[in-house]
Design a protein around this motif. Structure first.
Motif, PDB file in Angstrom:
ATOM      1  N   GLN A  94       0.836  -1.194   0.000  1.00  0.00           N
ATOM      2  CA  GLN A  94       0.000   0.000   0.000  1.00  0.00           C
ATOM      3  C   GLN A  94       0.872   1.245   0.000  1.00  0.00           C
ATOM      4  O   GLN A  94       0.414   2.331   0.295  1.00  0.00           O
ATOM      5  N   ILE A 105     -12.086   0.168  -8.994  1.00  0.00           N
ATOM      6  CA  ILE A 105     -11.799   1.350  -9.793  1.00  0.00           C
ATOM      7  C   ILE A 105     -11.082   2.363  -8.899  1.00  0.00           C
ATOM      8  O   ILE A 105     -11.363   2.452  -7.697  1.00  0.00           O
ATOM      9  N   PHE A 106     -10.105   3.048  -9.465  1.00  0.00           N
ATOM     10  CA  PHE A 106      -9.464   4.129  -8.723  1.00  0.00           C
ATOM     11  C   PHE A 106     -10.359   5.354  -8.843  1.00  0.00           C
ATOM     12  O   PHE A 106     -10.800   5.702  -9.943  1.00  0.00           O
ATOM     13  N   ILE A 127      -2.097  10.185  -2.817  1.00  0.00           N
ATOM     14  CA  ILE A 127      -2.778   9.032  -2.220  1.00  0.00           C
ATOM     15  C   ILE A 127      -3.793   8.555  -3.246  1.00  0.00           C
ATOM     16  O   ILE A 127      -4.617   9.340  -3.726  1.00  0.00           O
ATOM     17  N   ILE A 158      -6.979   6.197  -4.237  1.00  0.00           N
ATOM     18  CA  ILE A 158      -8.088   5.509  -3.575  1.00  0.00           C
ATOM     19  C   ILE A 158      -8.571   4.393  -4.485  1.00  0.00           C
ATOM     20  O   ILE A 158      -9.085   4.636  -5.571  1.00  0.00           O
ATOM     21  N   HIS A 163     -11.184   1.764  -4.974  1.00  0.00           N
ATOM     22  CA  HIS A 163     -12.537   1.492  -4.483  1.00  0.00           C
ATOM     23  C   HIS A 163     -13.036   0.156  -5.027  1.00  0.00           C
ATOM     24  O   HIS A 163     -12.938  -0.110  -6.223  1.00  0.00           O
ATOM     25  N   GLY A 172     -18.130  -2.396  -1.871  1.00  0.00           N
ATOM     26  CA  GLY A 172     -17.266  -2.784  -0.769  1.00  0.00           C
ATOM     27  C   GLY A 172     -16.374  -1.653  -0.318  1.00  0.00           C
ATOM     28  O   GLY A 172     -16.683  -0.483  -0.508  1.00  0.00           O
ATOM     29  N   ARG A 173     -15.254  -2.030   0.304  1.00  0.00           N
ATOM     30  CA  ARG A 173     -14.399  -1.078   0.979  1.00  0.00           C
ATOM     31  C   ARG A 173     -13.470  -0.324   0.024  1.00  0.00           C
ATOM     32  O   ARG A 173     -13.442  -0.592  -1.175  1.00  0.00           O
ATOM     33  N   ASP A 174     -12.744   0.625   0.594  1.00  0.00           N
ATOM     34  CA  ASP A 174     -11.726   1.360  -0.142  1.00  0.00           C
ATOM     35  C   ASP A 174     -10.356   1.034   0.455  1.00  0.00           C
ATOM     36  O   ASP A 174     -10.241   0.795   1.651  1.00  0.00           O
ATOM     37  N   HIS A 175      -9.345   1.032  -0.407  1.00  0.00           N
ATOM     38  CA  HIS A 175      -7.965   0.915   0.068  1.00  0.00           C
ATOM     39  C   HIS A 175      -7.230   2.185  -0.342  1.00  0.00           C
ATOM     40  O   HIS A 175      -7.457   2.706  -1.430  1.00  0.00           O
ATOM     41  N   PHE A 176      -6.367   2.674   0.541  1.00  0.00           N
ATOM     42  CA  PHE A 176      -5.549   3.833   0.189  1.00  0.00           C
ATOM     43  C   PHE A 176      -4.151   3.347  -0.178  1.00  0.00           C
ATOM     44  O   PHE A 176      -3.578   2.508   0.509  1.00  0.00           O
ATOM     45  N   THR A 195      -0.381   4.867  -0.908  1.00  0.00           N
ATOM     46  CA  THR A 195       0.429   6.073  -0.815  1.00  0.00           C
ATOM     47  C   THR A 195       1.545   6.021  -1.851  1.00  0.00           C
ATOM     48  O   THR A 195       2.250   5.021  -1.959  1.00  0.00           O
TER      49      THR A 195
END
Lengths: 206, 830
Positions: free
Chosen positions: B537, B567-568, B622, B624, B626, B630-634, B636
């Motif tokens: 990540q 999708i970002f 950052i 994202i 998605h 469901g959830r999102d992941h960040f 960096t």
């Protein structure tokens, strides 16, 4: 009548957890949703999503819970998750006074930029570590009262007040609200058409 | 069963192109084994299909075959929960409906989730099928393997009739309803909870026998002058929970026929209300009292039950004169008492001995028109009244049998008993044993059967029947009798008492079960959320140099149980999912369970961004990621731009690095063959850039072409081109006019003018050696006009066409042919 109404359709509400990193946001959610607790809970890098249904007397509340990343560098992304939220739990760690100050800032931000009728609950987590307490119950309680928000001290570890805080929120939510479209969680901005910088996604996407 | 699974997997692997997403094994009593598979194309996962595999019925035959293959189209199929372990799958265009049964709740839900997920993916990614044209199989080449085995639609229909135990034809209109409500899995879940509760009713209900007393009397327009407690046996010891009284012929005047309700019903209401409320210590509440000409129905309930009465409904239907007037007909009173629904019906049917078929027809019409037959919620029906069925014995035989107390002999000739036995009326209804004499017809004021001229044959016209619709059992008839003491009418009143097993929900048990169901569904729902494991990540790029793309890869692994679409997405307040110097490939996609996808993130700083990064060279962002539903992941991204002279803005004079490049080329490269026409060596070009940035000498062995490329590249990197953006349009427009071009140059800022002049002078030198370096004015004009005259970012793309290219080259050419030397001051003076 405090009976469960079998014909009550679940009403969905978006709930967001905010607070400094490592105060126990994910632990509270996992305790509430799955009844689990891990001493070393991985740090959330992103926003986790879970659902949980709470049958109340005459209504069935379905929480769509967004558990956000607490690290300061993700602060600017928080509006994505509290936008459209019907409820928020702002969490601090009773053994960390700074986290309480941070929680107050979140409350302020929510009151300024969140939904007009957002139901806010303040959770002083890690109440099992009261021997290391740095935030007085009375101070937090008075703050919550002044700001008209719910307040409970919780412990994801012992489960103390975890269900209670969600139920307290559920009781304060308007029950006549129409069911939120599930797609609300997908209510995101797709890159503009003709954006040459954004690579064309795979066949048929967007 | 394991063997079938293996065979299916072998089958699927033959094509290599599709992947099994969900499977469900059916095993019915017929021993036919069917496997439902949801598959998707590996390369474009939104192309999905359902395959039904069937094992041969004969034990020795181990082969499996494809029973049907169906590609999923937009809005094409739906799901409906039938029971906790059963669901129906149906297709819009086709009448086929597949009923699946699973062995466990979790298997069923994983299949349902996979299917609803598939619906979402298909609905977003697959174009709707044109109504007239057939589905385009050409685009689904991977499916060919299967279509060889089956003609999709035909086969489906053929199989439908063949394998009836798992497929049924649903009627069209019903199917339409279903299609409209399948879309959300939320609805499916509610459906399932409701079905579960229905199935497990025994776990949270108990049966409580409530007492119903039912009376019926044809009063022949008479009204008693006293209470009727003896008829209804109302007393403290036998206080019932419900009293229902049906009367006939309360008002036979012509006026009544017109108004349906008359004052006489008020008198009856008073008599019966007084009766039920004066003979016991209990309080009774009137649920309903209604009149239809001569027919009258009144229902009382013990007050303590009142709050448990819901959905009170009543129908009034006439089947008399013209088939509609109320001289014959019925009144119903239907209500939910606790959790059981009771329907009380009183009716007066067609008269006369010969009217049997008419009476049967009356019953059928009333059942239908009062919605007694088609209301599935009704648990118990009580039907009472003057049904008018007669005895078919002769009058003399009848009276003799009455004298001899031969009730069974009489009943053997009772029309209702005969018609019911032959299933022509009251099918499914029960009647208790009749132990009383016929209730009709008496001389008024006596207990003597009709002595008038008409001499009607005594008959059992007045009856009470019941139906236990869902056959739960437990209805008990305590008595069924006639009351001789009432002599005002030519009929005697009939009364019956029942113990009715009313379902009562035990709230604690109900709550517990409901909570368990919800908890289980929540768990299943959360388990079925899309899940992805990221290899990292944190994408660290360290330093990034001008125009040198740097790539980091990360792997997304679908660790969840469903197809995951990602999708970002842009951050709040931003239009794009990433900063301009980042490129993500792909920016969105679909990953199938247990599969992975590599995401390539590239950092590249080119002439568009170099200048703005000079003061703030941090390449931080950052991303994202998605997951749909469901959830999102960040993620960096960190990096630092190595600031360079490339990308500078001209301010005072000709930049030093340009002097160095021109000087070097003039000294060592002016006679090099194919100067400016052959590409340099990329690494050398970067090295030259570094040496310019750090004021270091060029390498001894550096290629002339690399220096030439570095020279062109530097001109291209300038923040504002040599001919600044704001003069671009004018340059194009005046390119054919040499004088105007020269005039335009005089307006340039000093640094631009000097540098332009310097570069042109050098190019003229290059052309002097065209014999050795093979340069021509045309090629040099094309190469340099491209970097000297760059359209501004907001310049309409459409106009930057070949005309522009020609005009740009023409513009530059004017200055490459002029041999005399200018200074800016001279030009200005001109």
């Amino acid at each position: 009548m405090n009976d469960i109404n079998p014909s009550a359709k679940p009403v969905s509400f978006k709930l967001v957890l905010l607070g400094e990193s490592a105060v126990g946001k994910s632990s509270l959610v996992l305790r509430f949703v799955r009844g689990q607790f891990f001493e070393y809970q991985e740090s959330t890098i992103g926003a986790a999503f879970l659902t949980q249904t709470v049958p109340l007397g005459d209504a069935v509340i379905k929480f769509e819970i967004w558990d956000t990343a607490g690290q300061e560098r993700y602060k600017s992304l928080a509006p994505m998750y509290y936008r459209g939220a019907a409820a928020a739990i702002v969490v601090y760690d009773i053994t960390n006074y700074d986290s309480f100050l941070r929680a107050k800032q979140w409350v302020k931000e929510l009151q300024r930029q969140g939904n007009t009728n957002i139901v806010i609950a303040l959770a002083g987590n890690k109440s099992d570590l009261s021997d290391k307490r740095k935030v007085d119950f009375s101070e937090a309680s008075a703050y919550a009262e002044d700001n008209g928000i719910l307040f409970l001290e919780t412990s994801a570890k012992t489960a103390q007040n975890v269900n209670e805080i969600f139920v307290a929120i559920a009781r304060k939510l308007p029950k006549d609200r129409p069911i939120t479209d599930k797609n609300e969680i997908d209510n995101i901005i797709i890159p503009k058409v003709g954006d040459t910088r954004a690579e064309k996604p795979g066949k048929g996407c967007c | 069963m394991k063997r079938i699974k293996q065979q299916v997997e072998t089958y699927l692997n033959t094509t290599e192109e599709c992947k099994l997403l969900a499977e469900l094994i059916l095993q019915k009593e017929t021993k036919a084994k069917v496997l439902l598979c949801l598959v998707a194309n590996r390369r474009s996962p939104h192309e999905m299909a359902l395959i039904l595999f069937e094992k041969a019925k004969e034990e020795y035959d181990t082969a499996i075959r494809i029973m049907s293959f169906r590609l999923l189209k937009k809005d094409d199929f739906g799901l409906k929960i039938v029971s906790e372990l059963q669901f129906d799958l149906f297709f819009k265009e086709n009448t086929a409906l597949f009923s699946f049964e699973s062995t466990s709740v979790s298997t069923m839900w994983s299949v349902i989730n996979a299917l609803t997920n598939a619906v979402k993916v298909v609905n977003t990614h697959v174009a709707p099928n044109q109504e007239d044209t057939d589905f385009d199989f050409d685009t689904y080449t991977w499916a060919e393997f299967y279509t060889k085995y089956t003609e999709p639609d035909q086969n489906l229909e053929k199989e439908t009739s063949k394998a009836e135990q798992r497929m049924m034809i649903s009627d069209n209109d019903k199917k339409q309803d279903q299609t409209s409500d399948f879309r959300t899995s939320v609805a499916i879940k509610e459906d399932w909870i409701a079905k579960q509760l229905q199935n497990k009713e025994d776990q949270f209900t108990e049966k409580r026998p409530l007492t119903f007393v039912i009376g019926t009397w044809n009063v022949n327009s008479k009204i008693p002058n006293h209470l009727v407690s003896s008829w209804l046996r109302i007393n403290e010891d036998e206080a019932a929970d419900v009293y229902a009284v049906g009367l006939q012929e309360i008002d036979m005047t012509a006026g009544a026929l017109l108004t349906q309700e008359t004052k006489i019903s008020d008198q009856w209401t008073k008599i019966i209300t007084d009766t039920v409320n004066s003979c016991t210590s209990h309080k009774y509440v009137c649920l309903l009292s209604k009149q239809l000409v001569g027919i009258y129905l009144i229902v009382f309930i013990k007050e303590e039950h009142l709050e448990h009465v819901q959905d009170l409904k009543s129908h009034i239907e006439g089947v008399g004169i013209m088939g509609m007037l109320g001289n014959k007909g019925a009144i119903t009173c239907q209500f939910k008492l606790y959790s059981s629904t009771v329907c009380l019906v009183t009716s007066h049917l067609a008269a006369h001995t010969g009217g049997t078929s008419k009476r049967n027809q009356n019953f059928a019409d009333l059942s239908q028109r009062c919605h007694i037959d088609d209301d599935e919620s009704i648990d118990f029906i009580f039907w009472f009244g003057d049904l008018n069925y007669r005895l078919t014995l002769s009058d003399a035989d009848t009276r003799q049998a009455i004298c001899d107390n031969q009730i069974s002999h009489l009943l053997a000739h009772d029309q209702l008993v005969i018609e019911k036995k032959n299933n022509r009326v009251f099918v499914g209804y029960e009647e208790g044993t009749i132990t009383f004499m016929p209730s009709y017809k008496f001389d008024a004021g006596t207990n003597i059967y009709d002595t008038s001229e008409k001499k009607r044959t005594p008959s059992y016209t007045d009856r009470i029947l019941w139906k236990d619709v869902h056959k739960v059992g437990g209805i008990q008839q305590l008595y069924y009798s006639m009351h001789n003491t009432f002599m005002i009418s030519d009929h005697k009143p009939i009364v019956s008492c029942f113990k009715v097993p009313i379902k009562i929900i035990v709230q604690d048990k109900y709550k517990q079960l409901y909570r368990e169901l919800i908890k289980m569904l929540d768990k299943l729902e959360n388990d079925m959320l899309p899940e992805i494991q990221l290899s990292t990540q944190m994408l660290q790029f360290d330093t990034v140099e001008y125009n040198s793309p740097k790539v980091c890869e990360m792997t997304l692994e679908n660790t969840g149980q469903v197809v995951c679409e990602f999708i970002f997405v842009p951050k709040p307040g931003e239009d794009y999912p990433h900063k301009p110097w980042i490129k993500i490939e792909p920016i969105g996609g679909i990953i199938m369970p247990h599969e992975s996808m590599v995401i390539k993130v590239t950092l590249k700083v080119d002439s568009h961004m170099a200048h703005q990064l000079m003061d703030q060279p941090d390449l931080d962002d950052i991303l994202i990621l998605h997951l749909k539903q469901g959830r999102d992941h960040f993620i960096t991204v960190t990096g630092k731009y190595q600031v360079s002279v490339y990308g500078i803005a001209l301010d005072q004079q000709v930049p030093e690095c340009l002097w160095r490049l021109v000087d070097w080329l003039y000294r060592y490269g002016i006679k090099e063959a194919d100067l400016f026409q052959e590409a340099g060596i990329t690494e050398q070009v970067h090295q030259i850039r570094r040496q310019l940035d750090h004021h270091l000498p060029f390498d001894d062995n550096v290629s002339v072409h690399s220096v030439a490329e570095a020279f062109v590249g530097f001109l291209e990197s300038l923040y504002d081109p040599l001919i600044p953006h704001r003069y671009y349009r004018m340059s194009i427009e005046t390119s054919s006019n040499a004088g105007a071009c020269v005039h335009l140059i005089t307006k340039l800022p000093k640094a631009h003018f000097d540098t332009f002049h310097y570069v042109m002078a050098f190019l003229r030198e290059v052309l002097k050696h065209s014999n050795e370096n093979h340069s021509s004015i045309d090629t040099l004009a094309i190469i340099f006009s491209r970097v000297i005259l760059r359209p501004p970012l907001n310049y309409p793309q459409l106009q930057a066409n070949s005309n522009d290219l020609r005009a740009k080259a023409l513009f530059v050419k004017h200055f490459m042919t002029q041999s005399h030397h200018w200074t800016r001051e001279e030009l200005v003076q001109e």
